[in-house]
Scaffold this active site. Sequence first.
Site, mmCIF file in Angstrom:
data_model
loop_
_atom_site.group_PDB
_atom_site.id
_atom_site.type_symbol
_atom_site.label_atom_id
_atom_site.label_comp_id
_atom_site.label_asym_id
_atom_site.label_seq_id
_atom_site.Cartn_x
_atom_site.Cartn_y
_atom_site.Cartn_z
ATOM 1 C CB VAL A 201 -0.921 0.019 1.235
ATOM 2 C CG1 VAL A 201 -1.719 1.314 1.281
ATOM 3 C CG2 VAL A 201 -1.847 -1.183 1.224
ATOM 4 C CB SER A 382 8.214 5.356 -3.400
ATOM 5 O OG SER A 382 7.370 5.705 -4.479
ATOM 6 N NE ARG A 383 6.346 -0.219 1.722
ATOM 7 C CZ ARG A 383 5.092 -0.085 1.272
ATOM 8 N NH1 ARG A 383 4.637 1.098 0.895
ATOM 9 N NH2 ARG A 383 4.297 -1.136 1.201
ATOM 10 C CG PHE A 384 12.051 8.245 0.163
ATOM 11 C CD1 PHE A 384 13.065 7.300 0.135
ATOM 12 C CD2 PHE A 384 12.398 9.578 0.027
ATOM 13 C CE1 PHE A 384 14.388 7.682 -0.014
ATOM 14 C CE2 PHE A 384 13.719 9.961 -0.127
ATOM 15 C CZ PHE A 384 14.714 9.012 -0.150
#
Length: 405
Positions: A201, A382-384
Amino acid sequence: MTSPLFDSVPGFDQPIAVLKHCHDKIRKQLTTLQNLLGHLAQHGNTTDAQQAAKAVLQYFNKAAHLHHDDEEQNLMPMLQATATGDDAALLATLVPEILADHQRMDQAWLTLRPALDAIAAGTGTQLSADGVRDYVAAYQAHMSKEEGQLAPMAKRLFSAQQMEQLGTAMQRRRGIAPEEAPAAASTVPVHDAATLAAMRVDYVQKLLSEEDVQRDPIAQFEKWFDEALKAQVSEPNAMSLSTVSPDGKPSSRIVLIKQFDERGFTWYTNYNSDKGQQLEHNPHAALLFFWRELERQVRIEGTVVKTTAAESDEYFNVRPLQSRLSAIASQQSAPIADRAALESHYEAVAAAVGDAQPPRPAHWGGYRLQPERIEFWQGRRSRFHDRIVFTRGADGQWTMQRLQP
């Protein structure tokens, strides 16, 4: 034909109607209880009397408590998080009244139940007329209060999403899986590595900057906790507690926070439980809050101490009666033969306590984690992710730093 052949039962997509339906069933059982009183006086303990007693016992031993939990754990907290102005002022008075009603009715039921058990078993013929009258009157007044004030407020204030959340919580409490849209047939197992790798997600709701963060991490936690309440996060007070055994093996479980302030984060449990014994050997522990709806988590590490006896007494005495009895009856984490033995322990404690207020057992009390490190995590695309951590120095002052995701 102008009337249905049977009363329709509302679905959990109409949670307020389900609560009203529960009230209707309570009224039927209260009528049965009153009729049983007259039946015993005229006919004694017949088969009909035993069946009536069993029906009343079955409902008030289980279903009524589920109904109370719906109100205490979901309906009223959701209303308190949503209401403003006059509604909030009314709830400030009404909620304590309803909680007190529940405790009084629970105590009255414990007084009535032994006689009903004996009648259901065919060994008793006596039922307190005063006890029945008081129990019925208390329940009727209580339900009238909820139907006249609580339910209309929920219908007026709750969004469709909140109604769905309430209905889902009520279903899960009863062990009913919420209905889901049928999934398309697939020959790929859900645990296939490629399928699991594709499960993701993207977090897009918010960001966390140094300029937005309170300089005191406890104040920042309070800010996020309040936002979790307003967002109707499911059980925002639930936190994972991780401890370490004497041989270095970690273990985790979910507990509920009961207080937080500059001293730390407090929960209550059995001191003789696995976590209690682990904390006795190693007082270092970690807490984790995950608020999925807000794409946030808070990680807290520190040293754990016991709360004072006075603090533990104060909290124990405001718990629901059944929870207090359970704390006395259960040797948490110790093996037991089966559920029947566990229930037997509870019944023995309830009988021994009787009408008295159960005292806090010495093996039960509070723990407070004194934080040394608190990390605030906000999910990003984006998992940042955003990660800001506070660390307490030897002088007691907090320093703040951003971490890479």
